[in-house]
Design a protein around this motif. Structure first.
Motif, PDB file in Angstrom:
ATOM      1  N   VAL A  29       0.842  -1.204   0.000  1.00 27.94           N
ATOM      2  CA  VAL A  29       0.000   0.000   0.000  1.00 27.94           C
ATOM      3  C   VAL A  29       0.872   1.247   0.000  1.00 27.94           C
ATOM      4  CG1 VAL A  29      -1.612   1.374   1.378  1.00 27.94           C
ATOM      5  CG2 VAL A  29      -2.028  -1.066   1.053  1.00 27.94           C
ATOM      6  N   VAL A  30       1.905   1.243   0.850  1.00 27.69           N
ATOM      7  CA  VAL A  30       2.824   2.375   0.910  1.00 27.69           C
ATOM      8  C   VAL A  30       3.592   2.505  -0.405  1.00 27.69           C
ATOM      9  CG1 VAL A  30       4.828   3.337   2.102  1.00 27.69           C
ATOM     10  CG2 VAL A  30       3.023   2.205   3.408  1.00 27.69           C
ATOM     11  N   GLY A  31       4.036   1.365  -0.958  1.00 28.08           N
ATOM     12  CA  GLY A  31       4.741   1.392  -2.231  1.00 28.08           C
ATOM     13  C   GLY A  31       3.875   1.900  -3.360  1.00 28.08           C
ATOM     14  N   PHE A  32       2.602   1.532  -3.336  1.00 29.32           N
ATOM     15  CA  PHE A  32       1.672   2.005  -4.361  1.00 29.32           C
ATOM     16  C   PHE A  32       1.547   3.526  -4.312  1.00 29.32           C
ATOM     17  CE2 PHE A  32      -2.557   3.100  -5.893  1.00 29.32           C
ATOM     18  CZ  PHE A  32      -2.619   2.407  -7.089  1.00 29.32           C
ATOM     19  N   MET A  33       1.455   4.078  -3.109  1.00 29.87           N
ATOM     20  CA  MET A  33       1.346   5.532  -2.967  1.00 29.87           C
ATOM     21  C   MET A  33       2.546   6.241  -3.582  1.00 29.87           C
ATOM     22  SD  MET A  33       0.024   5.859   0.958  1.00 29.87           S
ATOM     23  CE  MET A  33       0.515   7.569   1.035  1.00 29.87           C
ATOM     24  N   SER A  34       3.751   5.757  -3.254  1.00 31.05           N
ATOM     25  CA  SER A  34       4.957   6.447  -3.715  1.00 31.05           C
ATOM     26  C   SER A  34       5.144   6.305  -5.220  1.00 31.05           C
ATOM     27  CB  SER A  34       6.189   5.920  -2.969  1.00 31.05           C
ATOM     28  OG  SER A  34       6.350   4.532  -3.156  1.00 31.05           O
ATOM     29  N   LEU A  35       4.803   5.136  -5.782  1.00 32.06           N
ATOM     30  CA  LEU A  35       4.944   4.941  -7.226  1.00 32.06           C
ATOM     31  C   LEU A  35       3.839   5.659  -7.994  1.00 32.06           C
ATOM     32  CD1 LEU A  35       5.909   1.159  -7.171  1.00 32.06           C
ATOM     33  CD2 LEU A  35       7.390   3.041  -7.872  1.00 32.06           C
ATOM     34  N   LEU A 115       9.695  22.626  -4.469  1.00 34.27           N
ATOM     35  CA  LEU A 115      10.480  22.268  -3.287  1.00 34.27           C
ATOM     36  C   LEU A 115       9.827  21.121  -2.520  1.00 34.27           C
ATOM     37  CD1 LEU A 115      11.529  25.797  -1.950  1.00 34.27           C
ATOM     38  CD2 LEU A 115      13.001  24.088  -3.046  1.00 34.27           C
ATOM     39  N   ALA A 116       8.503  21.195  -2.372  1.00 28.22           N
ATOM     40  CA  ALA A 116       7.800  20.129  -1.652  1.00 28.22           C
ATOM     41  C   ALA A 116       7.848  18.814  -2.431  1.00 28.22           C
ATOM     42  CB  ALA A 116       6.349  20.537  -1.397  1.00 28.22           C
ATOM     43  N   ARG A 117       7.798  18.888  -3.763  1.00 21.18           N
ATOM     44  CA  ARG A 117       7.880  17.669  -4.571  1.00 21.18           C
ATOM     45  C   ARG A 117       9.272  17.046  -4.473  1.00 21.18           C
ATOM     46  NH1 ARG A 117       4.423  14.194  -6.818  1.00 21.18           N
ATOM     47  NH2 ARG A 117       5.232  14.273  -8.944  1.00 21.18           N
ATOM     48  N   LEU A 118      10.314  17.861  -4.367  1.00 28.76           N
ATOM     49  CA  LEU A 118      11.653  17.315  -4.154  1.00 28.76           C
ATOM     50  C   LEU A 118      11.714  16.549  -2.832  1.00 28.76           C
ATOM     51  CD1 LEU A 118      13.824  20.342  -5.338  1.00 28.76           C
ATOM     52  CD2 LEU A 118      13.735  18.098  -6.426  1.00 28.76           C
ATOM     53  N   ALA A 119      11.131  17.139  -1.782  1.00 21.74           N
ATOM     54  CA  ALA A 119      11.098  16.460  -0.489  1.00 21.74           C
ATOM     55  C   ALA A 119      10.249  15.196  -0.548  1.00 21.74           C
ATOM     56  CB  ALA A 119      10.552  17.408   0.577  1.00 21.74           C
ATOM     57  N   GLN A 120       9.161  15.254  -1.287  1.00 15.39           N
ATOM     58  CA  GLN A 120       8.284  14.082  -1.428  1.00 15.39           C
ATOM     59  C   GLN A 120       9.008  12.957  -2.156  1.00 15.39           C
ATOM     60  OE1 GLN A 120       4.916  14.502  -4.053  1.00 15.39           O
ATOM     61  NE2 GLN A 120       3.548  13.448  -2.649  1.00 15.39           N
ATOM     62  N   GLY A 121       9.748  13.293  -3.216  1.00 20.57           N
ATOM     63  CA  GLY A 121      10.499  12.280  -3.953  1.00 20.57           C
ATOM     64  C   GLY A 121      11.591  11.652  -3.108  1.00 20.57           C
ATOM     65  N   ALA A 122      12.301  12.477  -2.321  1.00 18.70           N
ATOM     66  CA  ALA A 122      13.342  11.946  -1.435  1.00 18.70           C
ATOM     67  C   ALA A 122      12.735  11.008  -0.387  1.00 18.70           C
ATOM     68  CB  ALA A 122      14.096  13.085  -0.762  1.00 18.70           C
ATOM     69  N   SER A 123      11.566  11.357   0.135  1.00 17.35           N
ATOM     70  CA  SER A 123      10.880  10.491   1.105  1.00 17.35           C
ATOM     71  C   SER A 123      10.480   9.167   0.458  1.00 17.35           C
ATOM     72  CB  SER A 123       9.644  11.197   1.658  1.00 17.35           C
ATOM     73  OG  SER A 123       9.993  12.402   2.318  1.00 17.35           O
ATOM     74  N   ALA A 124       9.988   9.225  -0.774  1.00 15.12           N
ATOM     75  CA  ALA A 124       9.629   8.002  -1.495  1.00 15.12           C
ATOM     76  C   ALA A 124      10.851   7.132  -1.733  1.00 15.12           C
ATOM     77  CB  ALA A 124       8.965   8.360  -2.824  1.00 15.12           C
ATOM     78  N   GLY A 125      12.015   7.762  -1.947  1.00 14.01           N
ATOM     79  CA  GLY A 125      13.242   7.006  -2.122  1.00 14.01           C
ATOM     80  C   GLY A 125      13.654   6.249  -0.873  1.00 14.01           C
ATOM     81  N   LEU A 126      13.279   6.749   0.306  1.00 12.41           N
ATOM     82  CA  LEU A 126      13.508   6.005   1.537  1.00 12.41           C
ATOM     83  C   LEU A 126      12.512   4.866   1.705  1.00 12.41           C
ATOM     84  CD1 LEU A 126      14.138   8.917   4.092  1.00 12.41           C
ATOM     85  CD2 LEU A 126      15.831   7.626   2.791  1.00 12.41           C
ATOM     86  N   LEU A 127      11.297   5.071   1.230  1.00 16.77           N
ATOM     87  CA  LEU A 127      10.225   4.092   1.420  1.00 16.77           C
ATOM     88  C   LEU A 127      10.321   2.891   0.489  1.00 16.77           C
ATOM     89  CD1 LEU A 127       7.002   6.306   1.780  1.00 16.77           C
ATOM     90  CD2 LEU A 127       7.855   4.651   3.446  1.00 16.77           C
ATOM     91  N   THR A 128      10.458   3.162  -0.806  1.00 11.90           N
ATOM     92  CA  THR A 128      10.246   2.135  -1.822  1.00 11.90           C
ATOM     93  C   THR A 128      11.188   0.939  -1.735  1.00 11.90           C
ATOM     94  OG1 THR A 128       9.381   3.857  -3.284  1.00 11.90           O
ATOM     95  CG2 THR A 128       9.966   1.765  -4.299  1.00 11.90           C
TER      96      THR A 128
END
Length: 477
Positions: A29-35, A115-128
């Protein structure tokens, strides 16, 4: 005890966690959100541009900034999960993802969104990368193939349904509130997932297959991040129509060489590497899988971007109608991903060969039929996309299973992160390549012919992926 002996001993003492399928469900579920957030904004770019009254190049960074930060942090995120625990990294990454999603949805201007999308992408990189790490940790034998089948299903469906969900929300809520809802919807879903992670997801095992040294190779992370940046930044700049800093690509070979040399030196000195590059030499299946996955995403991901642009700008379709026309791919992938995950243990790389062949057949049909009259596309292009999805659903999960089959669970996060980094680079390169072909041909002829040319370019890349898979099969992978 040698590392190889330690890994065999860990497999011999493995006891399955009775909660492993529930843990996998939460992780996916978490992976689906980030992808999903990679593709969901594609159909929202015009709405964001109108709502914030900014340039197309600036808004393109709402899409590209996420992909850039995502690709740069995947391997480091995987290594951090290997060293410090999956639950801890998923918690940190998900909190960052929730906060940054809210920041995007409430942003007052384009600069704040980027800026927020950069932070969101970095967070997804920790999650996925924790997904593949958890699968390596929790599953063995045929069960691992089935688990990666569900992971492949998640990747395929998230990629294909992003435009549909985005188009539906914009149609339901209107342009201004619609695009904001694409990001704000992550907040309640993420909060529920956060509770489940804290309750269900285990930290890394403490036995013989655990990572003994929690130190993180910061110089290696910096070198790899710069190497990925030197590739992704020029590619997404081309895709966005901004500057063309192609000279930055020249920095990739020396940065990649420096990263490999540093990692070899790190291992020689007995320190934990960011990514043990001996995997590429010692495990041919891993190296082959990295190549096949990167080539497949190069040919696969750009198809959706080209068709989204063509159907809206070339044929006058609405975002929702465009997304509905591409949804058959997701249905096809949903059918075959779990099945392929079960079959890979019996048939190995042959599953990938058959799936790629079917995917290429569907893409060839789509290239032939995309020039049909707009009203006929429902009966011509949609079935071709369904056939392509049938094939595409059988590529991702078997490739992950085969690539990581011999990788020790204690390296599963970093190794899986490297595979996904290859996918992000392939996606960026494929999107830039196919959009360049589409725009160049469209400048001298009609939009349908341009779409056909772009799909033929995708078919050419997929044929190279098929050749790489054939080579892997012949070598006994």
């Amino acid at each position: 005890m040698t590392e190889q002996t330690r890994d065999h001993a860990a497999d011999a003492t493995y006891e399955p966690d009775p909660r492993r399928w529930r843990i996998l469900a939460v992780s996916l579920v978490v992976g689906f959100m980030s992808l999903l957030d990679v593709t969901i904004v594609n159909v929202a770019v015009p709405s964001i541009r109108a709502g914030l009254d900014t340039s197309a190049a600036t808004v393109q960074w709402v899409v590209s900034g996420y992909a850039l930060a995502f690709g740069m942090t995947l391997v480091a995120g995987g290594r951090l999960g290997d060293a410090h625990g999956r639950r801890r990294l998923m918690t940190i990454g998900l909190v960052g993802f929730i906060v940054s999603s809210a920041a995007v949805g409430l942003a007052p201007n384009a600069a704040a969104i980027v800026l927020a999308r950069l932070a969101q992408g970095a967070s997804a990189g920790l999650l996925t990368p924790q997904n593949s790490g958890l699968i390596q940790q929790l599953f063995r034998g045929p069960e691992r193939g089935r688990a990666f089948g569900m992971f492949g299903f998640t990747v395929a469906v998230a990629s294909a349904t992003g435009p549909l969900i985005g188009g539906a929300l914009i149609a339901l809520l209107g342009d201004e509130q619609g695009w904001r809802s694409l990001f704000l919807v992550n907040v309640p879903i993420g909060l529920v997932a956060l509770v489940l992670i804290r309750r269900l997801v285990p930290d890394n095992p403490g036995g013989d297959d655990a990572e003994k040294d929690p130190r993180v190779d910061l110089p290696g992370a910096l070198l790899l991040g710069l190497a990925v940046l030197s590739v992704l930044f020029p590619l997404i700049s081309i895709e966005g129509g901004a500057g063309l800093p192609l000279l930055l690509l020249l920095a990739f070979p020396p940065l990649a060489w420096a990263f490999v040399r540093w990692e070899v030196r790190t291992v020689r000195l007995g320190r934990p590497p960011l990514l043990d590059v001996s995997l590429l030499r010692g495990l041919p299946g891993y190296a082959n899988g990295l190549l096949v996955g990167t080539l497949y995403f190069t040919g696969f991901t750009g198809i959706f971007l080209v068709l989204s642009v063509h159907l809206q700008e070339g044929e006058g379709f609405t975002p929702l109608r465009t997304a509905l026309l591409m949804t058959p791919f997701a249905f096809g992938a949903a059918v075959t991903s779990p099945v392929a995950g079960r079959l890979v243990g019996r048939f190995g790389r042959r599953v990938t060969l058959v799936a790629l062949s079917v995917m290429m057949t569907g893409t060839a049909l789509a290239a032939w039929l995309v020039t049909s009259p707009p009203d006929a596309l429902w009966w011509t292009l949609a079935p071709a996309m369904f056939l392509a999805g049938i094939g595409g659903g059988g590529v991702i999960s078997p490739n992950f299973t085969l690539s990581l089959s011999e990788v020790p669970p204690r390296m599963g996060g970093a190794a899986g992160g490297a595979l996904q980094t290859g996918q992000r680079i392939g996606s960026a390169f494929g999107a830039a390549l196919l959009m360049t072909v589409y725009q160049s041909v469209n400048a001298v002829t009609s939009a349908p012919v341009a779409a056909r040319s772009a799909l033929l370019a995708a078919l050419l890349v997929l044929s190279v992926a098929l050749a790489a898979a054939v080579r892997s099969w012949r070598l006994g992978d």
